[in-house]
Design a protein around this motif. Structure first.
Motif, PDB file in Angstrom:
ATOM      1  N   SER A  93       0.822  -1.207   0.000  1.00 26.35           N
ATOM      2  CA  SER A  93       0.000   0.000   0.000  1.00 26.35           C
ATOM      3  C   SER A  93       0.862   1.266   0.000  1.00 26.35           C
ATOM      4  O   SER A  93       1.955   1.298   0.560  1.00 26.35           O
ATOM      5  N   ARG A  94       0.352   2.294  -0.632  1.00 25.93           N
ATOM      6  CA  ARG A  94       1.081   3.551  -0.763  1.00 25.93           C
ATOM      7  C   ARG A  94       1.475   4.096   0.619  1.00 25.93           C
ATOM      8  O   ARG A  94       2.583   4.569   0.820  1.00 25.93           O
ATOM      9  N   GLN A  95       0.549   3.983   1.562  1.00 31.48           N
ATOM     10  CA  GLN A  95       0.824   4.528   2.897  1.00 31.48           C
ATOM     11  C   GLN A  95       1.957   3.759   3.577  1.00 31.48           C
ATOM     12  O   GLN A  95       2.812   4.343   4.226  1.00 31.48           O
ATOM     13  N   CYS A  99       7.576   7.636   2.578  1.00 32.94           N
ATOM     14  CA  CYS A  99       8.802   7.969   3.324  1.00 32.94           C
ATOM     15  C   CYS A  99       8.525   8.884   4.519  1.00 32.94           C
ATOM     16  O   CYS A  99       9.381   9.051   5.379  1.00 32.94           O
ATOM     17  N   TYR A 100       7.359   9.532   4.542  1.00 37.28           N
ATOM     18  CA  TYR A 100       7.040  10.434   5.661  1.00 37.28           C
ATOM     19  C   TYR A 100       6.378   9.653   6.793  1.00 37.28           C
ATOM     20  O   TYR A 100       5.214   9.241   6.667  1.00 37.28           O
ATOM     21  N   GLN A 101       7.112   9.472   7.884  1.00 34.99           N
ATOM     22  CA  GLN A 101       6.579   8.678   9.000  1.00 34.99           C
ATOM     23  C   GLN A 101       5.290   9.272   9.558  1.00 34.99           C
ATOM     24  O   GLN A 101       4.360   8.552   9.903  1.00 34.99           O
ATOM     25  N   GLN A 102       5.237  10.619   9.633  1.00 39.30           N
ATOM     26  CA  GLN A 102       4.060  11.239  10.263  1.00 39.30           C
ATOM     27  C   GLN A 102       2.786  10.999   9.444  1.00 39.30           C
ATOM     28  O   GLN A 102       1.687  10.989   9.993  1.00 39.30           O
ATOM     29  N   LEU A 103       2.927  10.769   8.136  1.00 37.81           N
ATOM     30  CA  LEU A 103       1.732  10.541   7.304  1.00 37.81           C
ATOM     31  C   LEU A 103       1.157   9.144   7.517  1.00 37.81           C
ATOM     32  O   LEU A 103       0.019   8.863   7.167  1.00 37.81           O
ATOM     33  N   LYS A 104       1.966   8.267   8.097  1.00 34.63           N
ATOM     34  CA  LYS A 104       1.500   6.891   8.295  1.00 34.63           C
ATOM     35  C   LYS A 104       0.446   6.804   9.387  1.00 34.63           C
ATOM     36  O   LYS A 104      -0.232   5.800   9.524  1.00 34.63           O
ATOM     37  N   GLU A 110      -7.476  10.085   4.215  1.00 37.10           N
ATOM     38  CA  GLU A 110      -6.846  11.383   4.527  1.00 37.10           C
ATOM     39  C   GLU A 110      -5.406  11.383   4.040  1.00 37.10           C
ATOM     40  O   GLU A 110      -4.906  12.374   3.516  1.00 37.10           O
ATOM     41  N   PHE A 111      -4.748  10.240   4.238  1.00 39.08           N
ATOM     42  CA  PHE A 111      -3.365  10.121   3.785  1.00 39.08           C
ATOM     43  C   PHE A 111      -3.285  10.333   2.268  1.00 39.08           C
ATOM     44  O   PHE A 111      -2.436  11.079   1.770  1.00 39.08           O
ATOM     45  N   LEU A 112      -4.196   9.661   1.536  1.00 39.75           N
ATOM     46  CA  LEU A 112      -4.171   9.785   0.070  1.00 39.75           C
ATOM     47  C   LEU A 112      -4.320  11.243  -0.348  1.00 39.75           C
ATOM     48  O   LEU A 112      -3.612  11.735  -1.226  1.00 39.75           O
ATOM     49  N   TYR A 126      10.339  13.386  -2.320  1.00 34.55           N
ATOM     50  CA  TYR A 126      10.601  12.051  -2.884  1.00 34.55           C
ATOM     51  C   TYR A 126       9.919  11.865  -4.234  1.00 34.55           C
ATOM     52  O   TYR A 126       9.978  10.802  -4.831  1.00 34.55           O
ATOM     53  N   TYR A 127       9.202  12.890  -4.652  1.00 39.16           N
ATOM     54  CA  TYR A 127       8.424  12.785  -5.879  1.00 39.16           C
ATOM     55  C   TYR A 127       8.855  13.852  -6.880  1.00 39.16           C
ATOM     56  O   TYR A 127       9.036  15.008  -6.488  1.00 39.16           O
ATOM     57  N   PRO A 128       9.013  13.555  -8.167  1.00 37.40           N
ATOM     58  CA  PRO A 128       8.837  12.248  -8.805  1.00 37.40           C
ATOM     59  C   PRO A 128       9.959  11.276  -8.428  1.00 37.40           C
ATOM     60  O   PRO A 128      11.044  11.713  -8.034  1.00 37.40           O
TER      61      PRO A 128
HETATM   62  S1  SF4 Z   1       4.608  10.712  -3.128  1.00 41.14           S
HETATM   63 FE1  SF4 Z   1       5.500  11.502  -1.245  1.00 41.14          FE
HETATM   64  S2  SF4 Z   1       3.784  11.673   0.153  1.00 41.14           S
HETATM   65 FE2  SF4 Z   1       3.141  10.365  -1.503  1.00 41.14          FE
HETATM   66  S3  SF4 Z   1       3.587   8.289  -0.822  1.00 41.14           S
HETATM   67 FE3  SF4 Z   1       5.356   8.993  -1.953  1.00 41.14          FE
HETATM   68  S4  SF4 Z   1       6.699   9.813  -0.408  1.00 41.14           S
HETATM   69 FE4  SF4 Z   1       4.688   9.681   0.518  1.00 41.14          FE
END
Ligand code: SF4
Length: 580
Positions: A93-95, A99-104, A110-112, A126-128
């Protein structure tokens, strides 16, 4: 070309390796039931690698949970360490991959929304994703490596999904809602016994009263008054109703609830306000889409007062599995507890080959004593305080004569509670649902009262220094799931195809897997020894006996466990002598 990453094959591994390779090559369906610890993942992944390198074919290896990704990834790493180059990708899963621990910590939707916001604002570092080559060790190292290289692991993997030759993923990427073209591709489904539950989980939609209330407030706040009044009708419906609800009534309420524009506008406004753009209207759109899809659902309202939840569950997970996999060139189902005959009947498989390594083939008969006690049952209509007392007395006897840990697996919390009242245990003991078991510090003798399909009856190991601490597993009753309107509807929906067998495909299927999982806590390999006690007379009935005959054959059949006491003591004494 031999790609098997170990010195030699263990018993049965070569057969699994060769049959997997042949099925990948020729197409078709293969069912593999082989006990845990036999090394089936290594055999299957090696066969897949050989097939890919020799033919250029594509293989999806899928697992149910993220932790189950580790074994195939580890085996692939072992193969690649030998200099083999393979175009692979690992995705979950994307979550989980973010790489952002706080988003987990956010709710998934909400995360999406947050992830999409960061990407659209160019705020995710981290994107692209960057193109890097990764040394494969394990899943967490894979993710860490990509994050360190400032390359979003999820986006990196997604970009490679269509060109990789070996895709190791969670079920979602094969069985989820999104369409995937499996033409000419091979699919390997690990832990296949749980595929129906996994599919139910993937397609279930849950909307709580609180979600609908928030959606109503949000629609009003952003000026979508017409939508708000329709959402309010849904809120009233959930508040008023309980239990099974008519899908037609529900569809009537959400049918003309057009949320696309409102969702788009709210997300845009929130993005401009630089706040998380998630809106609970997304959940209502999901509900509407599910109701309007071709999938047959069962719907009910659970809970009371402000905690009410509207739940939609797919009625026929078997047809969802078939629909998803119908294009695949070959499908290989593997598991340590796959009831081949029940599984193939349930799925309606007509042509398939199989490898079925039974319990008695893997575990020498002299390593275990099995007893069926006809004097008790947890059959719903016969549950009583008297029955609970009888079961408690038997468990107390089992604990007294067992030299090691005792695991008793109950069919439900209700039965566990009923029996527990009459148990007085002097050794360290735990009951599922009441206390956490410290699995790393178990004493030599202990008792655990677990619930079938719960956390102490499946997937855990009771080991210390490689030694299994359990000496006895008692299966209390037959762990059929508790009857529910949903399960009854599932039986009904299978009846036109399966007739009388429909009930077995729903209830017996779960029970047999739960029994095998419970027994698997004691028997992890051919070196394990112990006593298996089946506390229910129904184990002697034909359907259950034949589904578990590899374990039950040779059992002592008694009217009261006390009759087998001498045999148990003798068994343990001789086992302890052998161990010395
Ligand atoms: S694009 Fe950024 S915020 Fe989205 S899943 Fe990847 S690292 Fe996390």
């Amino acid at each position: 070309m031999e790609l098997f990453p170990y010195e030699e094959f263990r018993p049965y591994q070569r057969e699994i390796y060769e049959k997997t390779y042949t099925t990948l090559l020729t197409g078709g369906t293969l069912l593999i039931n082989a006990p845990t610890g036999l090394g089936k993942t290594a055999a299957v992944i090696s066969a897949a690698a050989k097939y890919i390198l020799e033919t250029g074919g594509v293989v999806h290896y899928t697992v149910r949970t993220r932790t189950e990704l580790e074994p195939p990834v580890r085996e692939l790493a072992n193969i690649m360490r030998r200099g083999v180059e393979l175009d692979y990708v690992v995705i979950k899963s994307r979550q989980d991959m973010c790489c952002y621990q706080q988003l987990k910590k956010l709710d998934y939707l909400e995360f999406l929304a947050e992830c999409n916001l960061l990407k659209s604002m160019d705020k995710c570092v981290y994107y692209p994703p960057r193109d890097v080559s990764i040394p494969l060790k394990n899943v967490s190292a894979y993710i860490k490596f990509l994050c360190t290289a400032y390359s979003c692991p999820y986006e990196y993997a997604k970009a490679r999904l269509n060109r990789a030759k070996l895709i190791i993923s969670t079920y979602y990427y094969i069985l989820g809602r999104e369409h995937i073209d499996l033409k000419d591709r091979a699919v390997i489904i690990d832990e296949a016994h749980s595929i129906f539950d996994a599919v139910i989980h993937l397609y279930t939609v849950k909307v709580s009263e609180t979600d609908v209330k928030s959606a109503y407030r949000e629609a009003k706040k952003y000026g979508f008054l017409e939508e708000a009044s329709k959402i309010y009708a849904l809120l009233t419906f959930i508040r008023k109703m309980s239990g099974v609800v008519d899908l037609g009534d529900l569809l009537g309420i959400v049918e003309d609830l057009d949320l696309e524009n409102a969702i788009w506008e709210i997300i845009k406004k929130k993005t401009d306000e630089k706040i998380n753009p998630y809106t609970p209207l997304i959940l209502l759109r999901e509900l509407k889409n599910a109701l309007k899809s071709r999938i047959k659902y069962f719907s009910e309202i659970r809970g009371e007062d402000a905690t009410k939840v509207l739940v939609l569950q797919p009625l026929d997970p078997t047809s969802l599995v078939k629909e998803k996999l119908k294009e695949a060139k070959s499908v290989i189902y593997i598991s340590g507890t796959l009831p081949i005959s029940l599984f193939s009947t349930t799925l309606g498989l007509i042509k398939y080959s199989h490898i079925d390594i039974s319990f008695s083939e893997y575990i020498p008969r002299q390593n275990y004593l099995s007893i069926v006690d006809l004097g008790v049952t947890t059959k719903f209509t016969e549950r009583s305080e008297d029955m609970y007392v009888k079961i408690a007395q038997r468990i107390a006897d089992i604990i007294n004569i067992s030299p090691g840990g005792v695991l008793a697996v109950f069919p439900s919390y209700e039965v566990l509670k009923g029996v527990r009242k009459y148990l007085s245990i002097s050794i360290p003991h735990w009951y599922e649902g009441s206390q956490e078991v410290d699995l790393h510090n178990l004493p030599d003798r202990f008792f655990i009262g677990a619930v079938a399909r719960g956390r102490y009856a499946e997937g855990v190991e009771y080991v210390r220094d490689g030694k299994n601490l359990l000496s006895t597993v008692a299966v209390v009753g037959v762990p059929y799931p508790e009857p529910s309107p949903y399960l009854e509807k599932r039986v009904e929906s299978l009846r036109p195809r399966l007739g009388e067998k429909a009930w077995n495909s729903v209830y017996l299927y779960y029970a047999i897997i739960a029994v095998r999982q419970a027994i698997g806590r004691l028997f992890r390999g051919p070196g394990d020894r112990g006593v298996l006690i089946f506390l229910d007379r129904r184990y002697a009935e034909p359907d259950i006996w034949s589904s578990l005959s590899d374990i039950l054959s040779g059992s002592l059949i008694v009217n009261e466990l006390g009759e087998a006491k001498e045999n148990i003591i003798h068994f343990f004494t001789s086992v302890l002598k052998v161990a010395k």
